[in-house]
Enzyme design. Structure first.
Site, PDB file in Angstrom:
ATOM      1  N   ASP A 260       0.879  -1.163   0.000  1.00 27.77           N
ATOM      2  CA  ASP A 260       0.000   0.000   0.000  1.00 27.77           C
ATOM      3  C   ASP A 260       0.919   1.217   0.000  1.00 27.77           C
ATOM      4  OD1 ASP A 260      -2.075   1.766   0.009  1.00 27.77           O
ATOM      5  OD2 ASP A 260      -3.149   0.882   1.701  1.00 27.77           O
TER       6      ASP A 260
HETATM    7  C1  BGC Z   1      -4.933   3.390   0.049  1.00 29.83           C
HETATM    8  C2  BGC Z   1      -5.025   2.374  -1.067  1.00 29.83           C
HETATM    9  C3  BGC Z   1      -4.894   3.076  -2.390  1.00 29.83           C
HETATM   10  C4  BGC Z   1      -3.571   3.829  -2.417  1.00 29.83           C
HETATM   11  C5  BGC Z   1      -3.297   4.561  -3.705  1.00 29.83           C
HETATM   12  C6  BGC Z   1      -3.699   4.256  -0.072  1.00 29.83           C
HETATM   13  O1  BGC Z   1      -3.734   5.298   0.834  1.00 29.83           O
HETATM   14  O2  BGC Z   1      -4.948   2.738   1.298  1.00 29.83           O
HETATM   15  O3  BGC Z   1      -6.235   1.671  -0.983  1.00 29.83           O
HETATM   16  O4  BGC Z   1      -5.009   2.170  -3.433  1.00 29.83           O
HETATM   17  O5  BGC Z   1      -3.572   4.771  -1.369  1.00 29.83           O
HETATM   18  O6  BGC Z   1      -4.124   5.658  -3.848  1.00 29.83           O
END
Ligand code: BGC
Length: 732
Positions: A260
């Site tokens: 993530d």
């Molecule tokens: C989120 C993810 C997301 C990623 C990219 C993160 O803060 O937890 O679910 O895909 O950002 O935007």
């Protein structure tokens, strides 16, 4: 060179057409991966393992291996941001169709709808030339306060497991990988980077892992996203147990683990504990004096140094590179991909259908809904009737080509001559922007709360029907990433508005727009209640379809609506603490209805509950035998008849109760379901095949799933609290 070696060299590196093997799509994937790997320098190998911009990672330009492009996910294709900043790139061709939130998809209990969703969003991703779609999410609904529940598929591992598979398969047919998130135990947003999930092995295996396992083994997901939280003291983005032992070991996952954004915290752990591709939220702040911030990522320079001085092995590196190459060959480098499509009429139609099938009719006393044909005046009250909901909520926020509000949907559906009047009722969140995308709506309001209620009530007095549209929204501490809700109650004084309206006009229908359960202290005061979720671009049309009866509701709740927060296991035990850096999952396997049934707690609305404008009768329950062999299966069936006057759909649910077990088991657990369509008067025989896997529990002492012989009961019904027939059988 002997002939044998010469032939091997040819088969490895060149094909008959003189194409290098890695470029020859007729060759087996693994051969191509090995060939590409053998051509890459150490630097090139490390380069493909980390981000080079907010949403892309590098390919191997020298070899013609393209970059990989990711996008959020999971409800539509996120608008373009700048290479290095979260600001909007300002493109004008990146508006999308927003599909209903995943809670709504789960509420359809329909594999067909999941496939339609995956196909449609996959086509949008493909048209926008994305390789990896960051979604779907299958974290289990542990607490109604989790700000991200709207991005997930509910509280039950069976439901989430069944629903996630078609989505994945259909997305990936487009040459776009899914990235299933957030693996694992990301069940709250409070302290999401800091909390360590303390959960026993049985609970982990029975509740929190099955949907991910199904995504990998049945869906064939090509990538998976490590979650922000910790487990066993290690961040999950580099977690020996969850990534190496379970995901890649036990489950045989051959795809890439993507962190993530900013979820990677330790170079050595990232190297050894299963992370393959590092993405980040920040490019500076991670500096090591490198001019390019991305070189400072854990799987960048720091990794290269360790490889050069022998602290890190090339064998582990090669495994990561193989996984990223596989991902690349399956997506960016696939030449026979369809072209995809964006904002097509078919996608709007899909969004509307899924929305309509997911909307849940919770209550309908006296047949208040559908709205009667002779209604002359319809009063619509509430901010959520006009507020755009596709902007906000965190990374799932979208820039839509259009969004039909509930009020616009109702206006469009109301028969000619019907007067549709709108009153605000309350003021909630008037902001209308996320990350530079603005709704352009002016939601400012100068009237006091008392005045707003008075104005709504005065219009309600002579209305034939009053439709209150409220609930939550995508602002912080509502249904929004990076924060949890403060409580179960409806915000902004909505309870008072609903009570006041109910006192003036009994023909009141409450439509809740949310991704979470809400308290309903007025439940006895209103005649109809609808859970409409976040419906995306076609939200208003889907709601109107149900309110006016164009669509006969068939959605069922994918999670329990408790009366009070304390009726939920995590809260009853004080085991949800937004400030604690250890999240103790003390309720264990007793999540959602499992908790309510264990303690005899009557929910406000039960898991699996959902009404229809018609009625279904269940009859003639039958099992092929009364004994099932432990290595066999058992067929059973029930007849379902539409006894009403309208065509409709019913979700027939099979729960299994283990009568005697060496470990405590839930009262019953969902194991299968079928959604069937029935014309008025029509009957269908619904068949289930009980398999040994449906009867097993995870025995932590054995570290395995076990089936204990003995008595079981198949409970077949219309919800977890509405079991129509019980069929006892014995396993020998
Ligand atoms: C989120 C993810 C997301 C990623 C990219 C993160 O803060 O937890 O679910 O895909 O950002 O935007």
């Amino acid at each position: 060179m002997t002939l044998g070696i010469a032939l091997l060299a040819l088969s490895c590196c060149e094909s008959a057409s003189d194409k290098p093997v890695y470029l020859d799509e007729k060759k087996p994937l693994e051969l191509r991966v090995e060939d590409a790997l053998s051509r890459m320098t150490l630097e090139e190998k490390v380069k493909v393992l980390h981000a080079q911009s907010k949403f892309s990672s590098a390919g191997v330009p020298r070899l013609g291996i393209p970059d990989l492009w990711c996008t959020d996910g999971p409800h539509g294709i996120r608008p373009e941001v700048l290479w290095d900043k979260w600001r909007q790139a300002g493109w004008t061709n990146d508006s999308c169709v927003a599909f209903p939130a995943l809670t709504c998809l789960a509420a359809t209990w329909s594999e067909e709808m999941s496939a339609l969703y995956g196909k449609s969003i996959g086509e949008e991703a493909r048209y926008r030339e994305k390789d990896v779609l960051l979604g779907p999410g299958v974290n289990i609904y542990r607490t109604p306060l989790n700000g991200r529940n709207f991005e997930y598929m509910g509280e039950d591992p069976c439901l989430a497991s069944v629903m996630v598979v078609p989505y994945i398969q259909e997305v990936q047919k487009n040459g776009v990988a899914v990235c299933v998130k957030h693996y694992a135990l990301n069940n709250q947003e409070s302290l999401r980077h800091e909390y360590d999930a303390v959960v026993d092995d049985r609970t982990l295996n029975e509740i929190y892992l099955p949907a991910f396992k199904a995504a990998v083994q049945q869906g064939g997901a090509w990538s998976i996203m490590g979650s922000y939280n910790l487990y066993k003291g290690q961040h999950v983005c580099h977690n020996q147990y969850l990534l190496n032992d379970i995901l890649k070991g036990e489950w045989g996952f051959d795809g890439a683990v993507i962190s993530d954004w900013g979820g990677c915290h330790d170079t050595d752990e990232a190297i050894t504990n299963g992370l393959d591709l590092e993405f980040g939220t920040w490019t500076d702040g991670l500096t090591m004096g490198a001019t390019n911030g991305y070189d400072a990522y854990h799987l960048a320079h720091a990794y290269l140094e360790r490889l050069r001085d022998g602290r890190a092995s090339e064998e582990v590196l090669n495994d990561k590179v193989r996984r990223v190459l596989r991902l690349n060959f399956r997506t960016a480098m696939r030449s026979d991909k369809p072209y995809g499509s964006l904002c097509s009429p078919e996608h709007y139609e899909a969004a509307r259908r899924i929305g309509g099938e997911g909307i849940v009719l919770l209550k309908n006393e006296g047949g208040l809904l559908p709205v009667k044909a002779d209604a002359k005046k319809i009063l619509v009250v509430g901010e959520n009737a006009i507020k755009m909901m596709t902007v906000g909520g965190g990374s799932s926020s979208l820039k839509v080509q259009r969004e039909v509000s509930p009020l616009d949907g109702i206006r469009a559906a109301a028969p000619a001559g019907v007067q549709v009047v709108y009153e605000r009722g309350y003021v909630g969140d008037v902001s209308g922007s996320y990350n530079g995308v603005v709704t352009g709506q002016d939601l400012s309001e100068s009237r006091s709360s008392a005045q707003l209620i008075a104005d709504a009530c005065s219009q309600a007095a002579d209305a034939d029907v009053v439709i209150f549209v409220g609930g939550l929204n995508k602002a912080a501490h509502q249904d929004c990433e990076d924060s949890d809700r403060y409580g179960l109650e409806l915000p902004y004084g909505q309870d008072a508005v609903i009570k006041a309206l109910a006192a003036v006009n009994p023909s009141l229908a409450v439509v809740i727009v949310s991704g979470n359960a809400v308290a309903m202290p007025w439940v006895e005061d209103v005649n109809a209640i609808v859970e409409a979720w976040y419906g995306g671009s076609e939200a208003g049309n889907a709601i109107a379809d149900v309110l006016f009866g164009k669509v006969n509701p068939s959605g069922k709740l994918p999670f329990t609506f408790p009366i009070r927060l304390e009726d939920n296991g995590a809260h009853a035990l004080g085991a949800y603490d937004p400030k604690a850096t250890e999240a103790h999952y003390s309720e264990g396997i007793f999540v959602g209805y499992r908790w309510a049934q264990k303690h005899g707690i009557k929910p406000l609305f039960a898991f699996g509950h959902g009404l229809s404008y018609t009625a279904f009768e269940y009859s003639n329950p039958k099992a092929k035998r009364s004994v099932m062999r432990a290595d066999g299966t058992l067929k059973m069936s029930v007849t379902v008849t539409n006894t009403g006057e309208l065509a409709g759909k019913e979700v027939v649910q099979l729960y299994i109760k283990d009568v005697e077990a060496s470990l405590e088991r839930p009262e019953m657990e969902l194991k299968a379901f079928r959604k069937i369509a029935l014309e008025p008067g029509e009957s269908k025989v619904v068949e289930f095949v009980v398999t040994p896997d449906m009867l097993k529990f995870y025995d932590p002492a054995k570290g395995d799933w076990v089936l204990e012989p003995g008595r079981f009961v198949a409970c077949i019904g219309a919800s977890s609290e509405d079991i129509r027939h019980r069929i006892g059988f014995e396993v020998k």
